[in-house]
Design an enzyme around this catalytic site. Sequence first.
Site, mmCIF file in Angstrom:
data_model
loop_
_atom_site.group_PDB
_atom_site.id
_atom_site.type_symbol
_atom_site.label_atom_id
_atom_site.label_comp_id
_atom_site.label_asym_id
_atom_site.label_seq_id
_atom_site.Cartn_x
_atom_site.Cartn_y
_atom_site.Cartn_z
ATOM 1 N N PHE A 1 0.810 -1.097 0.063
ATOM 2 C CA PHE A 1 -0.036 0.031 0.154
ATOM 3 C C PHE A 1 0.764 1.394 -0.044
ATOM 4 O O PHE A 1 1.821 1.485 0.721
ATOM 5 C CB PHE A 1 -0.761 0.230 1.328
ATOM 6 C CG PHE A 1 -2.256 -0.677 1.090
ATOM 7 C CD1 PHE A 1 -3.317 -0.349 0.598
ATOM 8 C CD2 PHE A 1 -2.231 -2.098 1.624
ATOM 9 C CE1 PHE A 1 -4.531 -0.963 0.643
ATOM 10 C CE2 PHE A 1 -3.254 -2.889 1.564
ATOM 11 C CZ PHE A 1 -4.521 -2.271 1.201
ATOM 12 N N ASP A 2 0.533 2.399 -0.923
ATOM 13 C CA ASP A 2 0.949 3.507 -0.646
ATOM 14 C C ASP A 2 0.324 4.153 0.627
ATOM 15 O O ASP A 2 -0.569 3.370 1.113
ATOM 16 C CB ASP A 2 0.484 4.195 -1.940
ATOM 17 C CG ASP A 2 1.164 5.958 -1.711
ATOM 18 O OD1 ASP A 2 1.846 5.949 -1.284
ATOM 19 O OD2 ASP A 2 0.106 6.490 -1.930
ATOM 20 N N LEU A 3 1.004 5.116 1.075
ATOM 21 C CA LEU A 3 0.468 5.749 2.417
ATOM 22 C C LEU A 3 -0.458 7.011 2.103
ATOM 23 O O LEU A 3 -1.554 7.123 2.366
ATOM 24 C CB LEU A 3 1.592 6.159 3.420
ATOM 25 C CG LEU A 3 1.133 6.776 4.512
ATOM 26 C CD1 LEU A 3 0.153 5.739 5.601
ATOM 27 C CD2 LEU A 3 2.349 6.808 5.616
ATOM 28 N N ASP A 4 0.252 8.186 1.637
ATOM 29 C CA ASP A 4 -0.392 9.502 1.384
ATOM 30 C C ASP A 4 -1.339 9.340 0.268
ATOM 31 O O ASP A 4 -1.107 8.887 -1.060
ATOM 32 C CB ASP A 4 0.588 10.360 1.088
ATOM 33 C CG ASP A 4 1.646 10.796 2.341
ATOM 34 O OD1 ASP A 4 1.065 10.462 3.467
ATOM 35 O OD2 ASP A 4 2.587 11.125 1.989
#
Length: 236
Positions: A21-24
């Site tokens: 997963f990307d965060l931002d």
Amino acid sequence: MRSFPYDTQVDMQMKKSTLFFDLDGTITDSGEGIMRSAQYTLAKFGIEVADWRTLRPFVGPPLEDSFMDFYGFSHDDAMRAMEVYREDYIGNERVVRDNFPYEGIEDCLRALREAGYRLVIATSKPKSTAEMVLRYFRLDAYFDFVAGRDAHDILHTKAEVITDAMRQLQLLPDEIVMIGDRKFDIEGAYECGIRTTVGILWGYGDRAEMEACGADYIVATISDLTALLCSPTFGI
């Protein structure tokens, strides 16, 4: 590319075990904090931006690239700008104050863990900052590993972050699904040999960006993402 709901025909390949997963813009909406700190930093370099919302392109790519690409900074100035940015972002607690998890994301993460997936964060944020965000919002328990930029900024691009995570976790590309809201997430995954990607539309990219970068699946809502990844035919 498939949008969800989608055709049930899937590629026959290795079962997916791990979700990157990307965060931002994917797990948390951190845009306001990033844009306000970018505005502050630009002002320190004599560039006044009246409306911080116009700095939306700063959400996603590595920071120094944004300063160079959007405002013509030299590499040295961009690195100095990063120091100013981080002092404001961390020092003024924008990292958590102007940030919040998307509604429904914790339920999604819980369901994915219960479905047997291993969850990993792969972000262009510094690893220590990403860990701080996850701890603050009590989301850290859902993730087995956090990959981000290192303290010496050796890991620069999303592809470098993903590659480092794959090396440390001893994962093959066909075991991984990359999930993110910007083209950098999708293109970085493909650069690392990951063949299954999901572009999400509640973050800072849009459908046109996801289609242009070749995301395999595009989902509009968090509930759609859960349904897609928990489908018995996904990734088989």
